[in-house]
Motif scaffolding. Sequence first.
Motif, PDB file in Angstrom:
ATOM      1  N   VAL A 212       2.185  -2.380  -8.321  1.00 45.15           N
ATOM      2  CA  VAL A 212       0.842  -2.083  -8.842  1.00 45.15           C
ATOM      3  C   VAL A 212       0.403  -0.730  -8.295  1.00 45.15           C
ATOM      4  N   LYS A 213       0.200   0.229  -9.167  1.00 45.72           N
ATOM      5  CA  LYS A 213      -0.141   1.584  -8.750  1.00 45.72           C
ATOM      6  C   LYS A 213      -1.620   1.688  -8.368  1.00 45.72           C
ATOM      7  N   ASN A 214      -1.887   2.691  -7.525  1.00 43.84           N
ATOM      8  CA  ASN A 214      -3.268   3.056  -7.163  1.00 43.84           C
ATOM      9  C   ASN A 214      -4.029   1.918  -6.493  1.00 43.84           C
ATOM     10  N   ARG A 215      -3.328   1.127  -5.676  1.00 43.75           N
ATOM     11  CA  ARG A 215      -3.998   0.083  -4.908  1.00 43.75           C
ATOM     12  C   ARG A 215      -3.825   0.362  -3.426  1.00 43.75           C
ATOM     13  N   GLU A 216      -4.724  -0.196  -2.647  1.00 46.78           N
ATOM     14  CA  GLU A 216      -4.658   0.001  -1.202  1.00 46.78           C
ATOM     15  C   GLU A 216      -3.383  -0.617  -0.640  1.00 46.78           C
ATOM     16  N   GLU A 217      -2.826   0.026   0.373  1.00 52.71           N
ATOM     17  CA  GLU A 217      -1.632  -0.482   1.033  1.00 52.71           C
ATOM     18  C   GLU A 217      -1.905  -1.877   1.586  1.00 52.71           C
ATOM     19  N   LEU A 218      -1.044  -2.836   1.247  1.00 49.35           N
ATOM     20  CA  LEU A 218      -1.285  -4.222   1.643  1.00 49.35           C
ATOM     21  C   LEU A 218      -0.778  -4.527   3.047  1.00 49.35           C
ATOM     22  N   ILE A 219       0.292  -3.858   3.463  1.00 50.10           N
ATOM     23  CA  ILE A 219       0.810  -4.028   4.823  1.00 50.10           C
ATOM     24  C   ILE A 219       0.631  -2.698   5.541  1.00 50.10           C
ATOM     25  N   ARG A 220      -0.287  -2.667   6.473  1.00 46.33           N
ATOM     26  CA  ARG A 220      -0.653  -1.417   7.143  1.00 46.33           C
ATOM     27  C   ARG A 220      -0.057  -1.383   8.550  1.00 46.33           C
ATOM     28  N   THR A 221       0.441  -0.223   8.930  1.00 48.17           N
ATOM     29  CA  THR A 221       0.909  -0.032  10.301  1.00 48.17           C
ATOM     30  C   THR A 221      -0.291   0.212  11.209  1.00 48.17           C
ATOM     31  N   VAL A 222      -0.383  -0.564  12.277  1.00 50.93           N
ATOM     32  CA  VAL A 222      -1.469  -0.416  13.250  1.00 50.93           C
ATOM     33  C   VAL A 222      -0.877   0.211  14.506  1.00 50.93           C
ATOM     34  N   ARG A 223      -1.323   1.389  14.835  1.00 53.90           N
ATOM     35  CA  ARG A 223      -0.737   2.142  15.940  1.00 53.90           C
ATOM     36  C   ARG A 223      -0.790   1.352  17.248  1.00 53.90           C
ATOM     37  N   ASN A 224       0.345   1.308  17.920  1.00 53.06           N
ATOM     38  CA  ASN A 224       0.498   0.648  19.225  1.00 53.06           C
ATOM     39  C   ASN A 224       0.339  -0.873  19.167  1.00 53.06           C
ATOM     40  N   GLU A 225       0.206  -1.433  17.965  1.00 53.71           N
ATOM     41  CA  GLU A 225       0.035  -2.887  17.865  1.00 53.71           C
ATOM     42  C   GLU A 225       1.044  -3.550  16.943  1.00 53.71           C
ATOM     43  N   GLY A 226       1.396  -2.910  15.834  1.00 54.15           N
ATOM     44  CA  GLY A 226       2.345  -3.519  14.912  1.00 54.15           C
ATOM     45  C   GLY A 226       1.928  -3.345  13.470  1.00 54.15           C
ATOM     46  N   TYR A 227       1.765  -4.464  12.767  1.00 53.43           N
ATOM     47  CA  TYR A 227       1.444  -4.434  11.348  1.00 53.43           C
ATOM     48  C   TYR A 227       0.277  -5.377  11.056  1.00 53.43           C
ATOM     49  N   MET A 228      -0.460  -5.064   9.976  1.00 52.48           N
ATOM     50  CA  MET A 228      -1.563  -5.928   9.575  1.00 52.48           C
ATOM     51  C   MET A 228      -1.557  -6.095   8.063  1.00 52.48           C
ATOM     52  N   PHE A 229      -1.726  -7.342   7.618  1.00 52.79           N
ATOM     53  CA  PHE A 229      -1.856  -7.653   6.198  1.00 52.79           C
ATOM     54  C   PHE A 229      -3.328  -7.492   5.841  1.00 52.79           C
ATOM     55  N   THR A 230      -3.650  -6.513   4.997  1.00 54.08           N
ATOM     56  CA  THR A 230      -5.039  -6.083   4.830  1.00 54.08           C
ATOM     57  C   THR A 230      -5.904  -6.919   3.886  1.00 54.08           C
ATOM     58  N   PRO A 231      -5.366  -7.542   2.815  1.00 53.36           N
ATOM     59  CA  PRO A 231      -6.277  -8.200   1.865  1.00 53.36           C
ATOM     60  C   PRO A 231      -6.805  -9.543   2.361  1.00 53.36           C
ATOM     61  N   LYS A 232      -7.881  -9.978   1.745  1.00 51.81           N
ATOM     62  CA  LYS A 232      -8.396 -11.326   1.962  1.00 51.81           C
ATOM     63  C   LYS A 232      -7.495 -12.307   1.219  1.00 51.81           C
ATOM     64  N   VAL A 233      -7.193 -13.445   1.843  1.00 52.00           N
ATOM     65  CA  VAL A 233      -6.290 -14.433   1.252  1.00 52.00           C
ATOM     66  C   VAL A 233      -7.052 -15.721   0.974  1.00 52.00           C
ATOM     67  N   ILE A 234      -6.869 -16.251  -0.235  1.00 52.97           N
ATOM     68  CA  ILE A 234      -7.469 -17.531  -0.625  1.00 52.97           C
ATOM     69  C   ILE A 234      -6.340 -18.501  -0.942  1.00 52.97           C
ATOM     70  N   ARG A 235      -6.379 -19.686  -0.351  1.00 44.66           N
ATOM     71  CA  ARG A 235      -5.359 -20.711  -0.628  1.00 44.66           C
ATOM     72  C   ARG A 235      -5.939 -21.766  -1.554  1.00 44.66           C
ATOM     73  N   ARG A 236      -5.172 -22.099  -2.583  1.00 44.04           N
ATOM     74  CA  ARG A 236      -5.627 -23.091  -3.569  1.00 44.04           C
ATOM     75  C   ARG A 236      -4.634 -24.237  -3.648  1.00 44.04           C
TER      76      ARG A 236
END
Length: 236
Positions: A212-236
């Motif tokens: 999907v083009k032009n969307r925010e990066e979903l897995i972001r590198t967090v300096r000195n900490e690792g990685y973060m999954f950025t979106p809100k997640v809803i479980r159904r």
Amino acid sequence: MPNILLVDDDPGIRDLVSDFLGRHGYAVTTAEDGTSMDRAISAAPTPFDLVVLDLMMPGEHGLEIARRISSPGGPGIIMLSAMGEDGDRIVGLEVGADDYLPKPCNPRELLARIRAVLRRRQGTASEPGGVVAEFDGWKLDLVRRELTSPDGVLIALSDGEFSLLRVFVERPQQPLGREELLELARGRDADSYDRSIDVQISRLRRKLDGAVKNREELIRTVRNEGYMFTPKVIRR
């Protein structure tokens, strides 16, 4: 009893590994190359749970075999190679292998890797039916192990990629270090020096951000900490 398919052109390795795994409760079928592997798959009464696949064999190369048998819902794949080069390991993971071991390998280490892959694959069996994680238009079915893009396209995931994405959707918007990701995705058999987690994160990023083009990066590198999954997640 888990069904394992061992594909290796060395009869000594086939005998050693199949005997060792058999003594630890696995049903093992052996094949010497891609052609005999295809015959074994066709003749098997039930699908194989995991394929242990040699990289360098006469005829079809192990990477090509891994590429064609890797699919959603397909068997787990552990690749073996006497070459032991980082490039081979990365390419193997790129084409869908779940793990990679250099040859010669200790049968006990192979057993631990097999258990880890099978444990990850069976981890969703206890999920209640219909559990789906939704994020930024995506849908991850935790029972069927299927990822669907916002455009409705089914995105193929290897077993390792699915396990990693599941860790992220269960812990959104919080930094996770490499060691923590390894432990959560692979369990106690994880190796803290295993760089395959970085390869799988790179692959996940390409699949999520590239679909999907032009969307925010979903897995972001967090300096000195690792990685973060950025979106809100809803479980159904």
